[in-house]
Design an enzyme around this catalytic site. Structure first.
Site, PDB file in Angstrom:
ATOM      1  N   HIS A  94      26.112 -16.127 -62.680  1.00 14.54           N
ATOM      2  CA  HIS A  94      25.682 -16.122 -64.078  1.00 14.54           C
ATOM      3  C   HIS A  94      24.946 -17.437 -64.361  1.00 14.54           C
ATOM      4  O   HIS A  94      25.548 -18.511 -64.279  1.00 14.54           O
ATOM      5  CB  HIS A  94      26.887 -15.986 -65.013  1.00 14.54           C
ATOM      6  CG  HIS A  94      27.746 -14.788 -64.715  1.00 14.54           C
ATOM      7  ND1 HIS A  94      27.484 -13.543 -65.241  1.00 14.54           N
ATOM      8  CD2 HIS A  94      28.853 -14.651 -63.949  1.00 14.54           C
ATOM      9  CE1 HIS A  94      28.398 -12.684 -64.822  1.00 14.54           C
ATOM     10  NE2 HIS A  94      29.237 -13.334 -64.031  1.00 14.54           N
ATOM     11  N   HIS A  95      23.674 -17.357 -64.701  1.00 15.22           N
ATOM     12  CA  HIS A  95      22.859 -18.555 -64.869  1.00 15.22           C
ATOM     13  C   HIS A  95      22.520 -18.774 -66.342  1.00 15.22           C
ATOM     14  O   HIS A  95      21.791 -17.982 -66.947  1.00 15.22           O
ATOM     15  CB  HIS A  95      21.560 -18.432 -64.051  1.00 15.22           C
ATOM     16  CG  HIS A  95      21.765 -18.583 -62.581  1.00 15.22           C
ATOM     17  ND1 HIS A  95      21.519 -19.756 -61.917  1.00 15.22           N
ATOM     18  CD2 HIS A  95      22.223 -17.706 -61.657  1.00 15.22           C
ATOM     19  CE1 HIS A  95      21.790 -19.606 -60.634  1.00 15.22           C
ATOM     20  NE2 HIS A  95      22.229 -18.365 -60.453  1.00 15.22           N
TER      21      HIS A  95
END
Length: 217
Positions: A94-95
């Site tokens: 998850h960025h």
């Protein structure tokens, strides 16, 4: 009727006897006291870490994607209480800097980022319902208070608590901590430790240091 993993709150399980995940390294006499959480250590206390039996059957990100997976490394004589959660590296896709934090399957191979090994060093005590975030190192003899969320390293022989955790106090003076770090009693032969139990179960670090100098060093 559900079969409980623990029969009573006083029951402990030595990690050496229950860990099968190759990405979890555990020392001697470290234990998990999981009665109230009633969770398996490898897939309840430890979360999002590939390598348990079920995940090995599903996929292999090391062979398939070439990922360098984080490890959980636990020293000797570590005490882990019920309800503790150790978050690991299985979901680092998850960025926050991308437009979306959603982990699209097409991007899984490229999106993974290791956080670094999580290390709980010898003689640490992790209190009930504490959460250990990925990549954290908890020093020798440290105490994490119940319910804390640990996102930064904890120095040796330090008591921390809260979210984010704050230092409550050092367990001993700097000179005493230096002696303890030199002695590293938790690495001694078990027979020597058994002889030193009365000293280990006291507040006299100087007497333990005398024992170390005469019997161990």
């Amino acid at each position: 009727m559900k079969q409980h993993l623990f029969n009573h709150w006083s029951e402990i399980k030595y990690l050496k006897d229950i860990v099968t995940n190759p990405l979890i390294e555990v020392g001697e006499y470290s234990y998990y006291s999981g009665y109230y959480g009633d969770q398996n250590f490898e897939d309840g206390c430890v979360r999002y870490l590939w390598g348990d039996i079920q995940s090995r059957e599903l996929f292999n990100p090391i062979e398939q994607y070439g990922w360098q997976l984080d490890k959980l490394i636990i020293g000797n004589y570590v005490c882990i209480a019920s309800g503790v959660v150790i978050l690991m590296g299985g979901n680092h896709n998850h960025h926050s800097e991308w437009v979306t934090v959603y982990p699209f399957v097409e991007q899984l191979e490229q999106s993974y980022e290791p956080k670094g090994d999580t290390v709980i060093k010898s003689d640490a005590w992790i209190g009930m319902n504490a959460i250990i975030m990925p990549g954290v190192t908890i020093g020798e003899g440290a105490i994490v208070a119940a319910g804390s969320v640990v996102s930064k390293d904890v120095p040796p022989y330090t008591i921390v608590g809260g979210n984010p955790p704050k230092e409550i106090k050092k367990r001993f003076t700097d000179s005493e901590i230096n002696m303890l770090m030199e002695m590293r009693w938790f690495d001694w032969d078990r027979k020597i430790i058994e002889r030193a139990v009365p000293l280990l179960s006291s507040s006299s670090i100087e007497k333990l240091f005398d024992f170390y100098n005469s019997e161990v060093k």
